[in-house]
Design a protein around this motif. Structure first.
Motif, PDB file in Angstrom:
ATOM      1  N   LYS A 221       0.817  -1.218   0.000  1.00 43.73           N
ATOM      2  CA  LYS A 221       0.000   0.000   0.000  1.00 43.73           C
ATOM      3  C   LYS A 221       0.850   1.269   0.000  1.00 43.73           C
ATOM      4  O   LYS A 221       0.399   2.324  -0.429  1.00 43.73           O
ATOM      5  N   ILE A 222       2.069   1.136   0.474  1.00 47.35           N
ATOM      6  CA  ILE A 222       2.951   2.303   0.497  1.00 47.35           C
ATOM      7  C   ILE A 222       3.210   2.813  -0.922  1.00 47.35           C
ATOM      8  O   ILE A 222       3.435   4.000  -1.142  1.00 47.35           O
ATOM      9  N   PHE A 223       3.145   1.916  -1.914  1.00 50.69           N
ATOM     10  CA  PHE A 223       3.315   2.337  -3.301  1.00 50.69           C
ATOM     11  C   PHE A 223       2.177   3.245  -3.748  1.00 50.69           C
ATOM     12  O   PHE A 223       2.389   4.220  -4.461  1.00 50.69           O
ATOM     13  N   VAL A 224       0.964   2.894  -3.333  1.00 48.18           N
ATOM     14  CA  VAL A 224      -0.217   3.609  -3.799  1.00 48.18           C
ATOM     15  C   VAL A 224      -0.157   5.076  -3.394  1.00 48.18           C
ATOM     16  O   VAL A 224      -0.491   5.967  -4.170  1.00 48.18           O
ATOM     17  N   VAL A 225       0.289   5.324  -2.164  1.00 49.55           N
ATOM     18  CA  VAL A 225       0.377   6.697  -1.649  1.00 49.55           C
ATOM     19  C   VAL A 225       1.273   7.544  -2.547  1.00 49.55           C
ATOM     20  O   VAL A 225       0.969   8.704  -2.856  1.00 49.55           O
ATOM     21  N   ILE A 226       2.387   6.958  -2.988  1.00 47.43           N
ATOM     22  CA  ILE A 226       3.332   7.698  -3.812  1.00 47.43           C
ATOM     23  C   ILE A 226       2.810   7.848  -5.237  1.00 47.43           C
ATOM     24  O   ILE A 226       2.893   8.916  -5.842  1.00 47.43           O
ATOM     25  N   PHE A 227       2.256   6.768  -5.792  1.00 43.91           N
ATOM     26  CA  PHE A 227       1.784   6.796  -7.175  1.00 43.91           C
ATOM     27  C   PHE A 227       0.670   7.816  -7.386  1.00 43.91           C
ATOM     28  O   PHE A 227       0.562   8.418  -8.456  1.00 43.91           O
ATOM     29  N   LYS A 228      -0.171   7.994  -6.370  1.00 47.80           N
ATOM     30  CA  LYS A 228      -1.304   8.912  -6.511  1.00 47.80           C
ATOM     31  C   LYS A 228      -0.863  10.322  -6.879  1.00 47.80           C
ATOM     32  O   LYS A 228      -1.608  11.065  -7.507  1.00 47.80           O
ATOM     33  N   ASN A 229       0.328  10.695  -6.456  1.00 48.91           N
ATOM     34  CA  ASN A 229       0.817  12.057  -6.686  1.00 48.91           C
ATOM     35  C   ASN A 229       1.719  12.164  -7.909  1.00 48.91           C
ATOM     36  O   ASN A 229       2.358  13.192  -8.112  1.00 48.91           O
ATOM     37  N   ASP A 230       1.795  11.105  -8.720  1.00 50.39           N
ATOM     38  CA  ASP A 230       2.658  11.143  -9.882  1.00 50.39           C
ATOM     39  C   ASP A 230       1.829  11.294 -11.150  1.00 50.39           C
ATOM     40  O   ASP A 230       0.979  10.460 -11.442  1.00 50.39           O
ATOM     41  N   PRO A 231       2.079  12.337 -11.941  1.00 50.82           N
ATOM     42  CA  PRO A 231       1.252  12.593 -13.126  1.00 50.82           C
ATOM     43  C   PRO A 231       1.459  11.579 -14.251  1.00 50.82           C
ATOM     44  O   PRO A 231       0.645  11.500 -15.170  1.00 50.82           O
ATOM     45  N   SER A 232       2.550  10.799 -14.205  1.00 46.19           N
ATOM     46  CA  SER A 232       2.814   9.849 -15.277  1.00 46.19           C
ATOM     47  C   SER A 232       1.983   8.569 -15.168  1.00 46.19           C
ATOM     48  O   SER A 232       1.959   7.761 -16.090  1.00 46.19           O
ATOM     49  N   ILE A 233       1.295   8.377 -14.038  1.00 40.05           N
ATOM     50  CA  ILE A 233       0.469   7.184 -13.858  1.00 40.05           C
ATOM     51  C   ILE A 233      -0.796   7.313 -14.712  1.00 40.05           C
ATOM     52  O   ILE A 233      -1.477   8.342 -14.690  1.00 40.05           O
ATOM     53  N   SER A 234      -1.124   6.265 -15.449  1.00 43.22           N
ATOM     54  CA  SER A 234      -2.309   6.297 -16.311  1.00 43.22           C
ATOM     55  C   SER A 234      -3.575   6.203 -15.474  1.00 43.22           C
ATOM     56  O   SER A 234      -3.547   5.789 -14.304  1.00 43.22           O
ATOM     57  N   SER A 235      -4.708   6.578 -16.067  1.00 50.41           N
ATOM     58  CA  SER A 235      -5.986   6.497 -15.336  1.00 50.41           C
ATOM     59  C   SER A 235      -6.321   5.055 -15.000  1.00 50.41           C
ATOM     60  O   SER A 235      -6.923   4.778 -13.955  1.00 50.41           O
ATOM     61  N   LEU A 236      -5.937   4.102 -15.864  1.00 50.04           N
ATOM     62  CA  LEU A 236      -6.161   2.689 -15.561  1.00 50.04           C
ATOM     63  C   LEU A 236      -5.362   2.266 -14.340  1.00 50.04           C
ATOM     64  O   LEU A 236      -5.895   1.644 -13.415  1.00 50.04           O
ATOM     65  N   GLU A 237      -4.070   2.625 -14.301  1.00 50.85           N
ATOM     66  CA  GLU A 237      -3.234   2.280 -13.143  1.00 50.85           C
ATOM     67  C   GLU A 237      -3.745   2.960 -11.886  1.00 50.85           C
ATOM     68  O   GLU A 237      -3.723   2.379 -10.795  1.00 50.85           O
ATOM     69  N   ASN A 238      -4.235   4.179 -12.038  1.00 52.95           N
ATOM     70  CA  ASN A 238      -4.756   4.926 -10.899  1.00 52.95           C
ATOM     71  C   ASN A 238      -5.963   4.239 -10.282  1.00 52.95           C
ATOM     72  O   ASN A 238      -6.078   4.116  -9.057  1.00 52.95           O
ATOM     73  N   ILE A 239      -6.868   3.746 -11.130  1.00 54.48           N
ATOM     74  CA  ILE A 239      -8.071   3.114 -10.610  1.00 54.48           C
ATOM     75  C   ILE A 239      -7.773   1.724 -10.048  1.00 54.48           C
ATOM     76  O   ILE A 239      -8.355   1.299  -9.040  1.00 54.48           O
ATOM     77  N   LEU A 240      -6.815   1.004 -10.665  1.00 51.35           N
ATOM     78  CA  LEU A 240      -6.429  -0.307 -10.131  1.00 51.35           C
ATOM     79  C   LEU A 240      -5.736  -0.160  -8.779  1.00 51.35           C
ATOM     80  O   LEU A 240      -6.054  -0.871  -7.814  1.00 51.35           O
ATOM     81  N   LEU A 241      -4.794   0.780  -8.688  1.00 50.54           N
ATOM     82  CA  LEU A 241      -4.086   1.004  -7.429  1.00 50.54           C
ATOM     83  C   LEU A 241      -5.030   1.538  -6.352  1.00 50.54           C
ATOM     84  O   LEU A 241      -4.963   1.133  -5.191  1.00 50.54           O
ATOM     85  N   GLY A 242      -5.925   2.456  -6.750  1.00 48.29           N
ATOM     86  CA  GLY A 242      -6.888   2.993  -5.790  1.00 48.29           C
ATOM     87  C   GLY A 242      -7.810   1.924  -5.251  1.00 48.29           C
ATOM     88  O   GLY A 242      -8.166   1.910  -4.070  1.00 48.29           O
ATOM     89  N   SER A 243      -8.203   0.990  -6.113  1.00 48.01           N
ATOM     90  CA  SER A 243      -9.082  -0.097  -5.681  1.00 48.01           C
ATOM     91  C   SER A 243      -8.374  -1.018  -4.704  1.00 48.01           C
ATOM     92  O   SER A 243      -8.956  -1.476  -3.722  1.00 48.01           O
ATOM     93  N   LEU A 244      -7.089  -1.282  -4.959  1.00 51.34           N
ATOM     94  CA  LEU A 244      -6.320  -2.118  -4.040  1.00 51.34           C
ATOM     95  C   LEU A 244      -6.077  -1.398  -2.715  1.00 51.34           C
ATOM     96  O   LEU A 244      -6.031  -2.018  -1.657  1.00 51.34           O
ATOM     97  N   ASP A 245      -5.956  -0.072  -2.761  1.00 56.50           N
ATOM     98  CA  ASP A 245      -5.643   0.699  -1.564  1.00 56.50           C
ATOM     99  C   ASP A 245      -6.796   0.722  -0.567  1.00 56.50           C
ATOM    100  O   ASP A 245      -6.573   0.770   0.643  1.00 56.50           O
ATOM    101  N   VAL A 246      -8.039   0.681  -1.060  1.00 60.29           N
ATOM    102  CA  VAL A 246      -9.170   0.789  -0.130  1.00 60.29           C
ATOM    103  C   VAL A 246      -9.492  -0.530   0.548  1.00 60.29           C
ATOM    104  O   VAL A 246     -10.326  -0.579   1.432  1.00 60.29           O
TER     105      VAL A 246
END
Length: 510
Positions: A221-246
Motif C-alpha cells: 500500500k505504500i506504493f499507492v500513496v506515492i503513485f497517486k501524486n505522480d502525473p505519469s500514472i495512467s488512469s487505468l493504473e490509478n483506478i487499479l491502485l486505488g481499488s487495491l488501496d481501499v
C-alpha cells in the motif's frame, strides 16, 4: 552490494556456518559491519521451511507433527538479546498479532526490501532524536507520515515509473492479477526467456505463497500513496491502485477471484467517466428515461471498492475461524445511504442475499437526481443460460428492499435501476426478448404478473449482443475456457494474450 559471488546453499553453509553463535559474527565480518552498529537480518517466507529437503531439522511432537516455528523463533529470540541486532521474519500470521507488526505488514505488503527500509528508517529516526519512541502510538504516527512512506518506497517506485512500455504493460497485468485474485505458479513464463516470478521481484511487489509452487501478487500500500501524486500514472493504473488501496490487508488472505465482475465494473466506470460518446451510454439513454436525466459522464474516475460481508467481531485471520452472515433486509438503508459514496463503483466481496454483483451510485450534475444502480452478472457459464425465474428473483431481492428502505422516503429525487448482464439467456427468455435489450419501468409487470416493478425503479435486461459493449466475445470465450479448467484459474489458465487483451480493452476508454 558487497560484491560477493552467488553461492549455492552448501557453499554458503561452508562460508558461514549455520549455527546461531557463529551466524551474527560471520554476517558482521562478511558485511564489514562493526559490532556497535545496527545489524538488521530479514528472513522471508518462513512458512515454507521444509524438512523434507534435508536442509532443516526440527523436533517432532509425540504425534509426529513438525513444529518448525517453535525451534526457529526460539533461536531468533535468543539472538535478539544481543545488542544492536534486529530481525524481520516474514510469513503468514495465525491468530491475533502485534499492532506494530500489523502496521508494518499493511504499509509494506510484507516485501522484505521495503520492511528493511522501513525498520532502518525508524532506527535512524531514533538516532536523530537521541531518544527512543515514548509510546507505540508515536511509532505508528511516524510510520504513517507521508514523507516517511515516500522515502521508504522511493527506490522501488522510481524503478516502476521508469519502466519501458513493454514492462509497463506487465506492471498493469500484475495489478489486475492482484485485484482479481489471479494466482500464478513458479514456472509461469512471460516470454521464453523471462519468468513472471522474476517480474514480481523486479518491481518490488510481494509474492504471497499459497502453496509450494503457487503464489498471489500483493501490492504494498505504500506504493499507492506515492503513485497517486505522480502525473505519469495512467488512469487505468490509478483506478487499479486505488481499488487495491481501499481494501484492508486481511482481504488478501481469503478473498475469491471475481474476474468477470471486475472486468465489467472497470469497463463501466471507464465508459461512464469518458468524455467521448459511446454505444453503451447511448443504448441506456434510449432504453431508460431516468438514465437520460443523469446527464453523464460522471465528473471523476473513482476506484472500485470491494464491500466485505458483515463478520463477527471475534474474527481472526485464520479462514476456518471466520463467521459470516448475509446482509439483513433492514440493513439496506445504512448500506445505501452511508456506505455507497457518489460516483464510486463497488463489487461486494461475498455474495449476499440482497446484493447484486456490482453496485454504483450516480448524481446528476444539473438536477437533484440520484440513481443507485445494481448490476447482476448472471448465468456466466451455465449451459442452459438464465430464465425468467432467475431474472425475477434478482429483481425482487434488490429492487424491493431498496424501494422499501430508501426510495419510499425520497421519491422525488432518488431512483434505482437493476441491470441484468447475462452471457447467455435461456431459450424462452431469448425468444421473448427477441434478441433485444429491454427496459421495464415503474408499474410494469414482468412475465404474466410475476413481478411488478416498484415506483421509481427500472429493470434493464441487456441482450447477448449488447453485452459485448462491456466485454467482447473473445474475452468471454477466454474466461469460459479458464474457468472450465479450474474454479480458481491461474495465470497459465488465462494466458498472457487474454490478460493483455483485457488490459487493452480498458485502455481504449482512458
Amino acid at each position: 552490494q558487497m560484491g560477493l559471488p552467488f553461492m549455492k546453499p552448501d557453499e554458503t553453509y561452508r562460508h558461514i556456518p549455520p549455527y546461531p553463535k557463529f551466524l551474527v559474527p560471520e554476517l558482521r565480518k562478511t558485511l564489514d559491519t562493526p559490532s556497535d552498529q545496527y545489524l538488521l537480518v530479514a528472513f522471508d517466507e518462513v512458512g515454507v521451511l521444509d524438512e523434507s529437503l534435508d536442509e532443516f531439522h526440527f523436533k517432532r511432537t509425540h504425534d509426529g507433527r513438525v513444529r518448525p516455528y517453535n525451534d526457529f523463533f526460539g533461536i531468533i529470540s535468543q539472538l535478539c538479546k544481543e545488542p544492536d541486532l534486529f530481525f524481520i521474519v516474514v510469513g503468514k500470521s495465525k491468530g491475533l498479532i502485534n499492532e506494530l507488526a500489523d502496521s508494518l505488514l499493511e504499509c509494506t505488503g510484507g516485501v522484505p526490501g521495503l520492511l528493511t527500509r522501513a525498520v532502518n528508517m525508524l532506527l535512524n529516526y531514533i538516532i536523530a532524536r537521541n531518544q527512543p519512541f515514548i509510546s507505540k502510538e508515536e511509532c505508528l504516527t511516524c510510520m504513517n507520515d507521508y514523507d516517511f512512506r515516500r522515502i521508504c518506497a522511493e527506490p522501488f517506485v522510481e524503478r516502476i515509473l521508469n519502466l519501458d512500455e513493454d514492462r509497463k504493460s506487465v506492471f498493469d497485468i500484475l495489478l489486475m492479477m492482484a485485484l482479481y485474485r489471479i494466482p500464478f505458479q513458479v514456472d509461469d513464463r512471460l516470454t521464453s526467456e523471462s519468468f513472471l516470478y522474476d517480474a514480481v521481484t523486479e518491481m518490488g511487489l510481494y509474492r504471497y505463497p499459497i502453496d509450494q509452487n503457487t503464489f498471489q501478487v500483493l501490492i504494498p500500500k505504500i506504493f499507492v500513496v506515492i503513485f497517486k501524486n505522480d502525473p505519469s500514472i495512467s488512469s487505468l493504473e490509478n483506478i487499479l491502485l486505488g481499488s487495491l488501496d481501499v481494501e484492508p490487508v486481511d482481504c488478501f488472505f481469503y478473498s475469491k477471484c471475481r474476474v468477470f465482475e471486475g472486468i465489467v465494473a472497470l469497463r463501466l466506470v471507464l465508459m461512464l467517466s469518458s468524455k467521448n460518446r459511446n454505444e453503451l451510454r447511448e443504448l441506456l439513454c434510449q432504453l431508460s428515461p431516468i438514465w437520460k436525466q443523469m446527464k453523464l459522464p460522471i465528473s471523476t474516475i473513482s476506484p472500485i471498492h470491494y464491500i466485505k460481508s458483515v463478520v463477527s467481531s471475534t474474527e481472526t485471520r485464520n479462514e476456518s475461524n471466520k463467521s459470516r452472515r448475509t446482509f439483513a433486509n433492514t440493513e439496506w438503508n445504512k448500506i445505501i445511504r452511508d456506505t455507497l459514496y457518489l460516483e464510486t463503483i463497488y463489487i461486494p466481496l461475498d455474495a449476499t442475499s440482497h446484493s447484486p454483483d456490482i453496485i454504483f451510485k450516480l448524481q446528476s450534475p444539473v438536477e437533484p437526481k440520484v440513481l443507485t444502480v445494481g448490476v447482476a452478472c448472471k448465468g456466466r457459464w451455465k449451459s442452459e443460460g438464465i430464465g425468467w425465474s432467475d431474472i425475477i428473483d434478482e429483481a425482487k431481492k434488490f429492487l424491493d428492499p431498496v424501494h422499501d428502505q430508501v426510495l419510499s422516503s425520497a421519491m422525488d429525487y432518488h431512483h434505482c435501476m437493476l441491470i441484468i448482464v447475462s452471457t447467455k439467456l435461456s431459450l424462452n427468455a431469448s425468444n421473448e426478448l427477441g434478441n433485444q435489450s429491454r427496459c421495464y419501468s415503474s408499474g410494469m409487470f414482468i412475465r404474466n404478473d410475476s413481478f411488478k416493478v416498484p415506483d421509481n425503479c427500472e429493470l434493464v435486461i441487456l441482450c447477448e449482443r449488447d453485452i459485448q459493449m462491456l466485454i467482447d466475445e473473445e474475452i468471454l470465450n477466454g474466461l469460459e475456457r479458464a474457468f472450465h479448467v479450474s474454479h480458481n484459474p491461474t495465470f497459465w489458465d488465462f494466458g498472457l494474450d487474454l490478460l493483455d487483451r483485457i488490459r487493452n480493452s480498458f485502455l481504449s476508454w482512458q
